[in-house]
Design a protein around this motif. Structure first.
Motif, PDB file in Angstrom:
ATOM      1  N   ALA A 152      18.266  -0.919 -21.424  1.00  0.00           N
ATOM      2  CA  ALA A 152      17.066  -0.227 -21.881  1.00  0.00           C
ATOM      3  C   ALA A 152      15.971  -0.279 -20.818  1.00  0.00           C
ATOM      4  O   ALA A 152      16.033  -1.079 -19.868  1.00  0.00           O
ATOM      5  CB  ALA A 152      16.566  -0.850 -23.180  1.00  0.00           C
ATOM      6  N   ALA A 153      14.959   0.571 -20.983  1.00  0.00           N
ATOM      7  CA  ALA A 153      13.806   0.585 -20.084  1.00  0.00           C
ATOM      8  C   ALA A 153      12.552   0.874 -20.893  1.00  0.00           C
ATOM      9  O   ALA A 153      12.591   1.597 -21.902  1.00  0.00           O
ATOM     10  CB  ALA A 153      13.992   1.619 -18.984  1.00  0.00           C
ATOM     11  N   TYR A 154      11.418   0.313 -20.428  1.00  0.00           N
ATOM     12  CA  TYR A 154      10.141   0.453 -21.126  1.00  0.00           C
ATOM     13  C   TYR A 154       9.067   0.802 -20.089  1.00  0.00           C
ATOM     14  O   TYR A 154       9.109   0.317 -18.962  1.00  0.00           O
ATOM     15  CB  TYR A 154       9.747  -0.837 -21.830  1.00  0.00           C
ATOM     16  CG  TYR A 154      10.853  -1.459 -22.649  1.00  0.00           C
ATOM     17  CD1 TYR A 154      10.950  -1.232 -24.018  1.00  0.00           C
ATOM     18  CD2 TYR A 154      11.815  -2.271 -22.036  1.00  0.00           C
ATOM     19  CE1 TYR A 154      11.972  -1.798 -24.768  1.00  0.00           C
ATOM     20  CE2 TYR A 154      12.836  -2.837 -22.779  1.00  0.00           C
ATOM     21  CZ  TYR A 154      12.915  -2.600 -24.142  1.00  0.00           C
ATOM     22  OH  TYR A 154      13.929  -3.161 -24.863  1.00  0.00           O
ATOM     23  N   LYS A 155       8.109   1.631 -20.503  1.00  0.00           N
ATOM     24  CA  LYS A 155       7.032   2.015 -19.580  1.00  0.00           C
ATOM     25  C   LYS A 155       5.730   2.166 -20.347  1.00  0.00           C
ATOM     26  O   LYS A 155       5.689   2.769 -21.422  1.00  0.00           O
ATOM     27  CB  LYS A 155       7.378   3.333 -18.881  1.00  0.00           C
ATOM     28  CG  LYS A 155       6.363   3.778 -17.836  1.00  0.00           C
ATOM     29  CD  LYS A 155       6.852   5.040 -17.130  1.00  0.00           C
ATOM     30  CE  LYS A 155       5.883   5.491 -16.051  1.00  0.00           C
ATOM     31  NZ  LYS A 155       6.384   6.696 -15.327  1.00  0.00           N
ATOM     32  N   VAL A 156       4.651   1.607 -19.805  1.00  0.00           N
ATOM     33  CA  VAL A 156       3.305   1.799 -20.339  1.00  0.00           C
ATOM     34  C   VAL A 156       2.396   2.157 -19.172  1.00  0.00           C
ATOM     35  O   VAL A 156       2.632   1.748 -18.025  1.00  0.00           O
ATOM     36  CB  VAL A 156       2.779   0.542 -21.059  1.00  0.00           C
ATOM     37  CG1 VAL A 156       3.580   0.264 -22.324  1.00  0.00           C
ATOM     38  CG2 VAL A 156       2.788  -0.667 -20.134  1.00  0.00           C
ATOM     39  N   GLY A 179      15.180  -3.328 -18.400  1.00  0.00           N
ATOM     40  CA  GLY A 179      15.858  -4.432 -19.055  1.00  0.00           C
ATOM     41  C   GLY A 179      17.164  -4.783 -18.382  1.00  0.00           C
ATOM     42  O   GLY A 179      17.678  -4.054 -17.526  1.00  0.00           O
ATOM     43  N   GLU A 180      17.730  -5.919 -18.763  1.00  0.00           N
ATOM     44  CA  GLU A 180      19.016  -6.329 -18.203  1.00  0.00           C
ATOM     45  C   GLU A 180      20.053  -5.231 -18.431  1.00  0.00           C
ATOM     46  O   GLU A 180      20.144  -4.659 -19.516  1.00  0.00           O
ATOM     47  CB  GLU A 180      19.478  -7.628 -18.848  1.00  0.00           C
ATOM     48  CG  GLU A 180      20.788  -8.151 -18.265  1.00  0.00           C
ATOM     49  CD  GLU A 180      21.219  -9.462 -18.900  1.00  0.00           C
ATOM     50  OE1 GLU A 180      22.090  -9.421 -19.800  1.00  0.00           O
ATOM     51  OE2 GLU A 180      20.664 -10.501 -18.507  1.00  0.00           O
ATOM     52  N   ALA A 181      20.819  -4.918 -17.391  1.00  0.00           N
ATOM     53  CA  ALA A 181      21.797  -3.833 -17.461  1.00  0.00           C
ATOM     54  C   ALA A 181      23.205  -4.371 -17.223  1.00  0.00           C
ATOM     55  O   ALA A 181      23.390  -5.336 -16.477  1.00  0.00           O
ATOM     56  CB  ALA A 181      21.466  -2.755 -16.436  1.00  0.00           C
ATOM     57  N   GLU A 182      24.170  -3.718 -17.845  1.00  0.00           N
ATOM     58  CA  GLU A 182      25.565  -4.147 -17.742  1.00  0.00           C
ATOM     59  C   GLU A 182      26.431  -2.988 -17.277  1.00  0.00           C
ATOM     60  O   GLU A 182      26.256  -1.851 -17.730  1.00  0.00           O
ATOM     61  CB  GLU A 182      26.058  -4.654 -19.094  1.00  0.00           C
ATOM     62  CG  GLU A 182      27.502  -5.138 -19.093  1.00  0.00           C
ATOM     63  CD  GLU A 182      27.959  -5.619 -20.451  1.00  0.00           C
ATOM     64  OE1 GLU A 182      27.867  -6.834 -20.718  1.00  0.00           O
ATOM     65  OE2 GLU A 182      28.379  -4.769 -21.268  1.00  0.00           O
TER      66      GLU A 182
END
Length: 303
Positions: A152-156, A179-182
């Motif tokens: 996942a990814a988050y942006k503000v 976020g941590e990626a697999e």
């Protein structure tokens, strides 16, 4: 919770909207307006790995589609989908790696805190979230990968700007958390990439050149966070990438064939980094002379 939501919507409904045009630098749809953007994005990079005496080049072509709605004059909600049509990373004189397929969608929200209808400046706060919907998969020979991050990814962020007649400007500050990626491989081996944080500061301006043509320019700098990668099956390809700084500049030409309903554009730009240190399986090296280019053609529309 319902009270907070109602209060949030009430504030938005009371906000007055200044004269907004689809071509504006800080455009925000009015209440009840359906907004969309369709674009083809192109980008490429080139960099050297010092000790390995290797040059790497990449090329990507991405289709992007965004649709959204002005819930109030101050609140916009949208969703963006990207599909990588072509992608290649190639080592000079060596193998190439292809990356294709769907990327995770992005849910977006923009809230206008101040509007020039009743204030000196426009001020927006923005947030985006990309859920981990698609797996990142790779072949055992590392020759083909899917385009999804695997996490996942988050942006503000926030942007402050002003429109003076046909001249526009704005500053932006954005914080992105990846976020941590697999990554899953054919042999059931898995690898992980640690979470990382990026921070960006950017400036943009826009000038009207003809009744139907606008010119836009921007410059920015981003601190790209470092991260570690690890093989979950005890492999020897664990690596560490140090943080680095990336500067970018770009220009965009926007034409309005149907006033305030359709805008078509073409953009181009470049980005550079002095480089950064990497470590793979205990062997330290340097990425240097990192540079890239980007371009896009697309259309904005509202109904």
């Amino acid at each position: 919770m319902r009270f907070l939501l109602l209060a949030f919507l009430l504030v938005g409904s009371l906000a007055q909207a200044a004269d907004r045009q689809l071509v504006d630098l800080m455009y925000l749809p009015n209440a009840g307006t359906l907004y969309g953007e369709t674009a083809f994005n192109f980008e490429g990079t080139e960099y050297n790995i010092n000790k390995a005496e290797t040059q790497v080049t990449t090329h990507n072509t991405i289709l992007s589609q965004e649709l959204g709605f002005g819930l109030t004059d101050a609140l916009y909600l949208g969703v963006q989908y990207e599909h990588q049509l072509a992608g290649e990373a190639k080592t000079k004189g060596g193998d190439s790696v292809d990356t294709l397929g769907a990327r995770n969608p992005t849910l977006k929200a923009t809230f206008r805190v101040m509007d020039q209808a009743s204030a000196t400046y426009n001020l927006d706060v923005r947030a985006a979230y990309s859920p981990d919907l698609f797996d990142r998969e790779g072949s055992d020979n590392d020759e083909e990968f899917t385009a999804a991050r695997g996490g996942a990814a988050y942006k503000v962020g926030a942007r402050l700007g002003q429109k003076n007649g046909t001249s526009h400007w704005n500053f932006e500050l954005n914080l992105t958390m990846l976020g941590e990626a697999e990554t899953k491989f054919d042999s059931d081996e898995k690898g992980t990439q640690d979470a990382s944080f990026d921070i960006e500061v950017a400036y943009a301006f826009q000038e009207n050149m003809l009744p139907w043509l606008d010119f836009r320019g921007h410059a920015g700098i981003t601190r790209v966070g470092g991260y570690d990668t690890e093989s979950l099956s005890g492999g020897t390809d664990d690596s560490e990438v140090d943080p680095n700084w990336v500067a970018d500049v770009g220009v965009k030409f926007l034409a309005s064939p149907i006033n305030d309903t359709l805008v078509v554009y073409a953009a181009m730009g470049g980005f550079w980094s002095k480089g950064y240190d990497i470590e793979t399986a205990g062997d330290k090296d340097e990425v240097r002379d990192f540079k890239g280019w980007k371009g896009s053609v697309g259309a904005l529309y509202q109904f």
